[in-house]
Structure formats: C-alpha cells, structure tokens
Write a protein that holds these residues in place. Structure first.
Motif, PDB file in Angstrom:
ATOM      1  N   SER A   1      11.977   1.428  -4.969  1.00 13.91           N
ATOM      2  CA  SER A   1      11.751   0.148  -4.308  1.00 13.91           C
ATOM      3  C   SER A   1      10.714  -0.622  -5.122  1.00 13.91           C
ATOM      4  O   SER A   1       9.901  -0.037  -5.839  1.00 13.91           O
ATOM      5  CB  SER A   1      11.296   0.344  -2.872  1.00 13.91           C
ATOM      6  N   TYR A   2      10.765  -1.930  -5.014  1.00 14.58           N
ATOM      7  CA  TYR A   2       9.862  -2.771  -5.791  1.00 14.58           C
ATOM      8  C   TYR A   2       8.450  -2.654  -5.247  1.00 14.58           C
ATOM      9  O   TYR A   2       8.222  -2.718  -4.046  1.00 14.58           O
ATOM     10  CB  TYR A   2      10.308  -4.236  -5.747  1.00 14.58           C
ATOM     11  N   GLU A   3       7.511  -2.459  -6.150  1.00 14.67           N
ATOM     12  CA  GLU A   3       6.099  -2.527  -5.805  1.00 14.67           C
ATOM     13  C   GLU A   3       5.447  -3.449  -6.819  1.00 14.67           C
ATOM     14  O   GLU A   3       5.841  -3.478  -7.986  1.00 14.67           O
ATOM     15  CB  GLU A   3       5.442  -1.149  -5.817  1.00 14.67           C
ATOM     16  N   ARG A   4       4.497  -4.213  -6.357  1.00 12.86           N
ATOM     17  CA  ARG A   4       3.852  -5.192  -7.227  1.00 12.86           C
ATOM     18  C   ARG A   4       3.132  -4.474  -8.376  1.00 12.86           C
ATOM     19  O   ARG A   4       2.252  -3.652  -8.141  1.00 12.86           O
ATOM     20  CB  ARG A   4       2.876  -6.027  -6.430  1.00 12.86           C
ATOM     21  N   PRO A   5       3.493  -4.784  -9.635  1.00 15.37           N
ATOM     22  CA  PRO A   5       2.837  -4.133 -10.777  1.00 15.37           C
ATOM     23  C   PRO A   5       1.472  -4.771 -11.062  1.00 15.37           C
ATOM     24  O   PRO A   5       1.182  -5.876 -10.612  1.00 15.37           O
ATOM     25  CB  PRO A   5       3.799  -4.383 -11.933  1.00 15.37           C
ATOM     26  N   THR A   6       0.664  -4.075 -11.820  1.00 17.86           N
ATOM     27  CA  THR A   6      -0.610  -4.600 -12.282  1.00 17.86           C
ATOM     28  C   THR A   6      -0.333  -5.490 -13.483  1.00 17.86           C
ATOM     29  O   THR A   6       0.237  -5.040 -14.483  1.00 17.86           O
ATOM     30  CB  THR A   6      -1.559  -3.451 -12.688  1.00 17.86           C
ATOM     31  N   ARG A   7      -0.699  -6.749 -13.385  1.00 16.46           N
ATOM     32  CA  ARG A   7      -0.412  -7.742 -14.435  1.00 16.46           C
ATOM     33  C   ARG A   7      -1.258  -7.473 -15.665  1.00 16.46           C
ATOM     34  O   ARG A   7      -2.425  -7.102 -15.560  1.00 16.46           O
ATOM     35  CB  ARG A   7      -0.692  -9.147 -13.886  1.00 16.46           C
TER      36      ARG A   7
END
Length: 179
Positions: A53-59
């Motif tokens: 599932s999509y999880e917000r990555p560290t930019r």
C-alpha cells in the motif's frame, strides 16, 4: 481477479511431440498489469518483488519530480518513483487503491507508484504486437514500450521498466538508495 490467455499450447497439441509442447509453454511470459489513469500497463512479473500500500516517502532535496522520495523497506532504503509523473500522465490523486510495486531493476530495488494493480496475465510472444513508432517527444523515450497486447476489450501496454529510465536517471535512483 486473474485472467489468463491460454494460447501457449497449440490447437494441434495432441499431435505435437512433448518437446514442441514444452517449448511453446516456455514461451509464455507472465505480466503484472496495473493502471495509470485510463491506461493499463504490464510489466514482467519476474521483476516484481512485492506490492505494498502507498505510504508517504521521505522527500529528497533536489531530486527530479518523478522521484517522490525513499522508504525504509525492512532495513533497505528504496527510492519511490511515481510512474504517472515519469510518463507525463494527468495528475491523479492518491487513493486507497494507490499502491507501490517493489521492483528489481538490475542491481537496484525501486518502488513504482501506480493507480491500482489489476491482475496477472500470461502472454505468448504472438499476442504482443509491435508498437507504432512516433517521434520522441519530451523526455520520455517511447522505447520503453515493448508492445501492445489485446485482451478481449482491453489494450495492454507492455513495458520494459529498465528502458523507462535513462542511464542518468538510474544513477540518480541508485544514489538515492545509498543515501
């Protein structure tokens, strides 16, 4: 839902020698299909490690727009690429169906954000038709499309994920994984 196109065994298989049948069966390749907007794409299932599932990555600062950042996948830093951005698709919102396909591209593991995963299809080489040749527009090289398969009412764009990234971009992805 899994759809399989069963054309690996010739209609006259009852008269074929065992070697002919097994060589025909060996030509069948499986593809994971996924959606980007209204289009359906397929990638070689052997490149897929897992679907998450999509999880917000560290930019990461100063990275191209299509590199959304990195995630920690069981102790391994994995760059996350948004294929919608890379392929210049209309911007789509992240939903409950948005997933990340973890892929093995040579010696690099990357995550590819897609709108949704559809299914796995089995295709023989004769079902994958050559793509029309167009002039290269923008930064995306159409060489990443290896063919088009018709599956009933569906059109599947078969892609080579390695060909999608230029050598400079693969270098960026590798450096992101090693930060």
């Amino acid at each position: 839902m899994t759809a399989f196109v069963d054309s690996a065994v010739p209609a006259n298989a009852h008269s074929a020698t065992p070697g002919q049948v097994s060589s025909a069966a060996a030509a069948v390749r499986e593809f994971l299909t996924f959606r980007l907007g209204a289009e359906e794409y397929g990638i070689d299932i052997l490149r897929v490690q897992e679907i998450r599932s999509y999880e917000r990555p560290t930019r990461l600062a100063h990275s191209p727009d299509f590199i959304k950042g990195v995630i920690d996948l069981r102790g391994r830093i994995v760059p996350i690429l948004d294929l919608r951005v890379k392929l210049q698709c209309p911007e789509a919102s992240y939903t409950d169906f948005t997933v990340v396909i973890i892929l093995d591209i040579g010696s690099t593991v990357v995550g590819a954000v897609v709108d949704a995963v559809a299914d796995v299809v089995s295709l023989t080489p004769d079902l994958i038709k050559p793509t029309p040749q167009f002039e290269r527009q923008g930064h995306v090289d159409p060489a990443f499309v290896t063919g088009i398969a018709s599956l009933g009412e569906r059109m599947l764009i078969v892609m080579d994920i390695e060909a999608l990234l230029s050598s400079d971009e693969i270098g960026l992805v590798r450096s992101a994984a090693h930060r």
